[in-house]
Scaffold this motif. Sequence first.
Motif, PDB file in Angstrom:
ATOM      1  N   ASN A 132       0.801  -1.314   0.092  1.00 30.09           N
ATOM      2  CA  ASN A 132       0.119   0.056  -0.032  1.00 30.09           C
ATOM      3  C   ASN A 132       0.928   1.180   0.212  1.00 30.09           C
ATOM      4  N   THR A 133       0.977   2.002  -1.128  1.00 28.65           N
ATOM      5  CA  THR A 133       1.874   3.050  -1.297  1.00 28.65           C
ATOM      6  C   THR A 133       1.513   4.540  -0.240  1.00 28.65           C
ATOM      7  N   GLU A 134       0.365   4.368   0.040  1.00 30.77           N
ATOM      8  CA  GLU A 134       0.191   5.473   1.181  1.00 30.77           C
ATOM      9  C   GLU A 134       0.526   5.384   2.522  1.00 30.77           C
ATOM     10  N   GLU A 135       0.347   4.068   2.793  1.00 34.76           N
ATOM     11  CA  GLU A 135       0.764   3.611   4.132  1.00 34.76           C
ATOM     12  C   GLU A 135       2.238   3.295   4.196  1.00 34.76           C
ATOM     13  N   PHE A 136       3.019   3.148   3.004  1.00 38.75           N
ATOM     14  CA  PHE A 136       4.578   2.824   2.983  1.00 38.75           C
ATOM     15  C   PHE A 136       5.015   4.347   3.044  1.00 38.75           C
ATOM     16  N   THR A 137       4.405   5.267   2.447  1.00 41.54           N
ATOM     17  CA  THR A 137       4.784   6.895   2.454  1.00 41.54           C
ATOM     18  C   THR A 137       4.903   7.336   4.030  1.00 41.54           C
ATOM     19  N   ILE A 138       3.671   6.982   4.734  1.00 39.87           N
ATOM     20  CA  ILE A 138       3.588   7.223   6.128  1.00 39.87           C
ATOM     21  C   ILE A 138       4.786   6.703   7.112  1.00 39.87           C
ATOM     22  N   ARG A 139       5.087   5.502   6.674  1.00 34.41           N
ATOM     23  CA  ARG A 139       6.025   4.586   7.526  1.00 34.41           C
ATOM     24  C   ARG A 139       7.404   5.214   7.104  1.00 34.41           C
ATOM     25  N   LEU A 140       7.537   5.584   5.752  1.00 36.17           N
ATOM     26  CA  LEU A 140       8.896   6.336   5.346  1.00 36.17           C
ATOM     27  C   LEU A 140       9.004   7.548   6.071  1.00 36.17           C
ATOM     28  N   GLU A 141       7.973   8.388   5.991  1.00 35.93           N
ATOM     29  CA  GLU A 141       8.133   9.451   6.916  1.00 35.93           C
ATOM     30  C   GLU A 141       8.612   9.539   8.108  1.00 35.93           C
ATOM     31  N   LYS A 142       7.952   8.361   8.851  1.00 33.32           N
ATOM     32  CA  LYS A 142       8.388   8.048  10.416  1.00 33.32           C
ATOM     33  C   LYS A 142       9.657   7.857  10.523  1.00 33.32           C
ATOM     34  N   VAL A 143      10.401   6.836   9.448  1.00 34.53           N
ATOM     35  CA  VAL A 143      11.670   6.665   9.648  1.00 34.53           C
ATOM     36  C   VAL A 143      12.468   8.015   9.540  1.00 34.53           C
ATOM     37  N   ILE A 144      12.238   8.626   8.373  1.00 33.81           N
ATOM     38  CA  ILE A 144      12.948  10.031   8.192  1.00 33.81           C
ATOM     39  C   ILE A 144      12.566  11.107   9.516  1.00 33.81           C
ATOM     40  N   ASN A 145      11.767  11.399  10.144  1.00 29.97           N
ATOM     41  CA  ASN A 145      11.489  11.904  11.288  1.00 29.97           C
ATOM     42  C   ASN A 145      12.329  11.403  12.380  1.00 29.97           C
ATOM     43  N   PHE A 146      12.018  10.175  12.585  1.00 30.10           N
ATOM     44  CA  PHE A 146      12.770   9.350  13.617  1.00 30.10           C
ATOM     45  C   PHE A 146      14.279   9.795  14.027  1.00 30.10           C
ATOM     46  N   ILE A 150       8.522   9.444  -3.997  1.00 36.35           N
ATOM     47  CA  ILE A 150       7.952   8.504  -3.563  1.00 36.35           C
ATOM     48  C   ILE A 150       7.007   9.028  -2.462  1.00 36.35           C
ATOM     49  N   LEU A 151       7.347  10.184  -1.619  1.00 40.60           N
ATOM     50  CA  LEU A 151       6.522  10.559  -0.565  1.00 40.60           C
ATOM     51  C   LEU A 151       5.459  11.456  -1.330  1.00 40.60           C
ATOM     52  N   SER A 152       5.478  11.875  -2.405  1.00 43.14           N
ATOM     53  CA  SER A 152       4.348  12.515  -2.958  1.00 43.14           C
ATOM     54  C   SER A 152       3.269  11.378  -3.682  1.00 43.14           C
ATOM     55  N   GLY A 153       3.652  10.280  -3.872  1.00 38.65           N
ATOM     56  CA  GLY A 153       3.010   9.250  -4.528  1.00 38.65           C
ATOM     57  C   GLY A 153       3.001   9.051  -5.635  1.00 38.65           C
ATOM     58  N   ARG A 154       3.759   9.665  -6.256  1.00 35.54           N
ATOM     59  CA  ARG A 154       3.950   9.568  -7.870  1.00 35.54           C
ATOM     60  C   ARG A 154       4.580   8.454  -8.195  1.00 35.54           C
ATOM     61  N   ASN A 155       5.675   7.948  -7.584  1.00 35.90           N
ATOM     62  CA  ASN A 155       6.426   6.512  -7.708  1.00 35.90           C
ATOM     63  C   ASN A 155       5.963   5.555  -6.492  1.00 35.90           C
ATOM     64  N   LYS A 156       6.355   4.214  -6.906  1.00 36.10           N
ATOM     65  CA  LYS A 156       6.222   3.345  -5.936  1.00 36.10           C
ATOM     66  C   LYS A 156       7.704   3.157  -5.554  1.00 36.10           C
ATOM     67  N   PRO A 157       7.831   2.547  -4.505  1.00 32.76           N
ATOM     68  CA  PRO A 157       9.282   2.326  -4.193  1.00 32.76           C
ATOM     69  C   PRO A 157       9.886   1.004  -4.823  1.00 32.76           C
TER      70      PRO A 157
END
Length: 139
Positions: free
Chosen positions: A3-17, A39-46
């Motif tokens: 799920n790209t949206e949820e992946f983006t949220i988890r990626l943001e958590k990692v970056i912020n952590f 990836i953060l904007s949802g344009r591309n999938k990881p």
Amino acid sequence: MINTEEFTIRLEKVINFYGESASSFAEKIGVQRSSISHILSGRNKPSLEFVLKILSAYPEVELYWLLNGKGSFPAKKETTPSPPVEAPTKIKQVEDPAPISRAAVNRPEEKIFSENANGKTIERIVVFYSDGTFKNYHN
């Protein structure tokens, strides 16, 4: 499927952590800044390569958590109880120790016994190597 949206949220958590900006995060994992932005904007999938670079640079990130939210972040280290560590005692300087032959040192299965002029004997010799390992020779 991821799920790209949820992946983006988890990626943001990692970056912020880690207190990183998208730019510094991209540099640390070795990708272009635009890759993170897309990836953060949802344009591309990881890609798999992208995910593996994150795991390589940040070992506290669990693969299954990053991909599908299962598990924890940061990864909980499984600990095994270690024996209590005794405080080091003061090491006494041995005056005029008897020389130890190179042949004796190269045979760790043999016990080393030496006596100097004062009647003192060597109980143990520990050799520490630069890779963190050691060899213990004792009587």
